[in-house]
Design a protein around this motif. Structure first.
Motif, short mmCIF file in Angstrom:
data_model
loop_
_atom_site.label_atom_id
_atom_site.label_comp_id
_atom_site.label_asym_id
_atom_site.label_seq_id
_atom_site.Cartn_x
_atom_site.Cartn_y
_atom_site.Cartn_z
N GLY A 133 0.89 -1.30 0.01
CA GLY A 133 -0.15 0.04 -0.07
C GLY A 133 0.78 1.37 -0.11
O GLY A 133 0.58 2.12 -0.71
N ALA A 134 1.97 1.29 0.77
CA ALA A 134 2.77 2.50 0.80
C ALA A 134 3.30 2.80 -0.55
O ALA A 134 3.34 4.01 -0.97
N GLU A 135 3.73 1.89 -1.11
CA GLU A 135 4.29 1.99 -2.62
C GLU A 135 3.14 2.42 -3.60
O GLU A 135 3.49 3.18 -4.43
N GLN A 136 2.05 1.77 -3.60
CA GLN A 136 0.87 2.31 -4.44
C GLN A 136 0.58 3.83 -3.91
O GLN A 136 0.26 4.58 -5.05
N LEU A 137 0.66 4.24 -2.79
CA LEU A 137 0.09 5.33 -2.52
C LEU A 137 1.23 6.58 -2.89
O LEU A 137 0.89 7.66 -3.37
N TYR A 138 2.49 6.20 -2.86
CA TYR A 138 3.69 6.90 -2.96
C TYR A 138 3.56 7.25 -4.63
O TYR A 138 3.68 8.11 -5.17
N GLN A 139 3.71 6.14 -5.47
CA GLN A 139 3.46 6.00 -6.91
C GLN A 139 2.34 6.96 -7.34
O GLN A 139 2.46 7.67 -8.56
N ARG A 140 1.02 6.73 -6.67
CA ARG A 140 0.15 7.58 -7.29
C ARG A 140 -0.34 8.96 -7.03
O ARG A 140 -0.98 9.49 -7.42
N GLY A 141 0.43 9.39 -5.68
CA GLY A 141 -0.05 10.39 -5.28
C GLY A 141 1.32 11.14 -4.74
O GLY A 141 1.61 12.46 -5.13
N LEU A 142 2.17 10.56 -3.76
CA LEU A 142 3.18 11.40 -3.27
C LEU A 142 4.28 11.82 -4.16
O LEU A 142 5.13 12.63 -4.21
N ARG A 143 4.54 10.98 -5.11
CA ARG A 143 5.65 11.19 -5.84
C ARG A 143 5.59 12.34 -6.95
O ARG A 143 6.57 13.02 -7.35
N ALA A 144 4.37 12.82 -7.14
CA ALA A 144 4.01 14.10 -7.90
C ALA A 144 4.63 15.33 -7.18
O ALA A 144 5.01 16.29 -7.74
N LEU A 145 4.48 15.14 -5.69
CA LEU A 145 5.08 16.24 -5.02
C LEU A 145 6.53 16.48 -5.01
O LEU A 145 7.19 17.54 -4.87
N VAL A 146 7.11 15.35 -5.27
CA VAL A 146 8.70 15.34 -5.27
C VAL A 146 9.50 15.41 -6.58
O VAL A 146 10.34 16.09 -6.91
N VAL A 147 8.90 14.65 -7.51
CA VAL A 147 9.23 14.67 -9.04
C VAL A 147 8.21 15.35 -9.62
O VAL A 147 7.16 14.98 -10.02
N HIS A 148 8.62 16.54 -10.60
CA HIS A 148 7.75 17.23 -11.35
C HIS A 148 7.88 16.46 -12.55
O HIS A 148 8.75 16.07 -13.16
#
Length: 184
Positions: A133-148
């Motif tokens: 779940g953490a990887e899914q949430l990171y890939q689908r949402g949080l990653r956009a905050l870090v990588v433009h």
């Protein structure tokens, strides 16, 4: 009734095998005579009941979110593979982000019925290797905050050496070298 007995035996066996070699569970079984699987289910039921009735729920949920994850992270660090390292690093990023968000929304979460039961289920979903779940949430949402997505600079520059790659803030002071303390 026979079907219920088969399910009981099946899950009892799974829990018993999972607890084999766990010192606390083995000691519990030796001292009480109660099977360790029953002790684990009883402890889990007690903790869930306390969270459900909001008895020390914030403490218990955060202990579960931190305690098991810290234990699993230490095992991941010591294991030879890197897949589990990535899973737990991602978990800590997501867990930290959610705790910061929760801090600022505490006034709102107070009014949500069964908030800590929901949070406990969510944290378990984040942790479980089967759900990732953490990887899914990171890939689908949080990653956009870090990588433009349009490759804008993030203010971080990576300096590579043969053993490490460490992001450091850009500065006029030059690159920062970080020694690698992990033994190979």
């Amino acid at each position: 009734m026979e079907q219920a007995r088969k399910l009981h035996d099946q899950y009892y066996g799974i829990i018993d095998r999972a607890l084999s070699g766990v010192g606390v569970a083995e000691t519990f079984q030796a001292k009480t005579g109660v099977p360790k699987a029953y002790g684990a289910v009883g402890a889990g039921g007690l903790i869930f009941s306390m969270v459900f009735f909001n008895i020390a729920a914030p403490l218990l949920v955060n202990l579960i979110g931190f305690g098991y994850a810290a234990y699993a992270t230490m095992h991941a660090i010591e294991s030879p593979g890197k897949e589990d390292d990535a899973q737990w690093l991602t978990y800590w990023v997501v867990y930290g982000f959610l705790n910061v968000v929760e801090y600022f929304t505490r006034v709102l979460t107070y009014w949500i019925p069964f908030y800590f039961v929901i949070k406990l289920g969510f944290i378990v979903w984040l942790m479980l290797p089967a759900t990732r779940g953490a990887e899914q949430l990171y890939q689908r949402g949080l990653r956009a905050l870090v990588v433009h997505s349009n490759n804008k600079p993030t203010g971080l520059q990576v300096h590579s050496s043969p053993s490490t790659s460490v992001p450091t803030p850009l500065s006029d002071a030059g690159s920062v070298k970080v020694p690698n303390f992990k033994s190979d």
